[in-house]
Design a protein around this motif. Sequence first.
Motif, short mmCIF file in Angstrom:
data_model
loop_
_atom_site.label_atom_id
_atom_site.label_comp_id
_atom_site.label_asym_id
_atom_site.label_seq_id
_atom_site.Cartn_x
_atom_site.Cartn_y
_atom_site.Cartn_z
N UNK A 129 -12.57 -4.78 0.00
CA UNK A 129 -11.69 -5.05 1.27
C UNK A 129 -10.77 -3.79 1.37
N UNK A 130 -11.05 -3.10 2.65
CA UNK A 130 -10.35 -1.92 3.05
C UNK A 130 -9.16 -2.27 3.65
N UNK A 131 -8.09 -1.90 3.51
CA UNK A 131 -6.60 -2.05 4.24
C UNK A 131 -5.86 -0.97 4.46
N UNK A 132 -5.49 -0.66 5.62
CA UNK A 132 -4.89 0.40 6.02
C UNK A 132 -3.24 0.00 5.66
N UNK A 133 -2.69 0.43 4.50
CA UNK A 133 -1.24 -0.01 4.56
C UNK A 133 -0.39 0.23 5.36
N UNK A 134 -0.43 1.27 6.15
CA UNK A 134 0.50 1.75 7.46
C UNK A 134 0.38 0.60 8.49
N UNK A 135 -0.65 -0.24 8.54
CA UNK A 135 -0.92 -1.19 9.43
C UNK A 135 -1.10 -0.68 11.03
N UNK A 136 -0.87 0.64 11.30
CA UNK A 136 -0.80 1.10 12.59
C UNK A 136 -1.34 2.63 12.54
N UNK A 137 -1.87 3.19 13.74
CA UNK A 137 -1.92 4.57 13.90
C UNK A 137 -0.81 5.46 14.12
N UNK A 138 0.32 4.87 14.51
CA UNK A 138 1.62 5.45 14.67
C UNK A 138 2.60 5.70 13.55
N UNK A 139 3.26 6.47 13.35
CA UNK A 139 4.27 6.97 12.58
C UNK A 139 4.99 5.58 12.12
N UNK A 140 5.31 5.25 10.75
CA UNK A 140 5.90 4.12 10.37
C UNK A 140 6.71 4.67 9.37
N UNK A 141 8.05 3.85 9.23
CA UNK A 141 8.90 4.27 7.75
C UNK A 141 8.45 3.34 6.76
#
Length: 209
Positions: A129-141
Amino acid sequence: MAPPGTLIVNDATSARPRPRGSLGMEIWHWLCRGFLLAGGWKIACDWPSDAKVVITAAPHTSNWDGIWMVAAAGAWRARLRYMGKKSLTQGPFGWAVRWSGCIPIDRSKANDVVQASINAFAAADDLILAVPPEGTRDLVEKWKSGFYHIAVGAGVPITTAVMDYATRTVTLKITLWPSGDYAQDLPIIQAAYADAKGKYPEKFVMTGR
């Protein structure tokens, strides 16, 4: 299965894929290798031996990230799965989305995506299962912690897939069996991405995460 807290730093000088499988997977493997070669990408580190694993895929700053990640997994003879809206798997092209590895989630109901992912692991003999931990392509804190809770709940390791556009390399830097202490394990996971450059570097800043 290794004890919780076990950390393996993978050897980046080797890039052994999974063992040969079906004819279809073998064809997919060579297509993906050719696609990566054409795009100037390469893979580093051996694919982990675990049949079930959560892959953290970052930096995630562009739609291209998913394409390169799927191709890299194919070069390792691995088929990635990912969570997506149920609506994506419906309609005339729904079959293609399902074939690509989408596990449909009905977001119109009060479904818990973490629990749904844990259930998917329990029902499968082999699940990556691949998960992008940022959850979005935008800058996150701050990274979303869902990937970690999925791994803990499913009793599976976390492998970091580092997508570095500076070297055009996808590297499986570390494999960690989570201890259950998110605050303790997160810096270890994020350290694997410290030097990574996304397609849009300004959207991936590790400071403050």
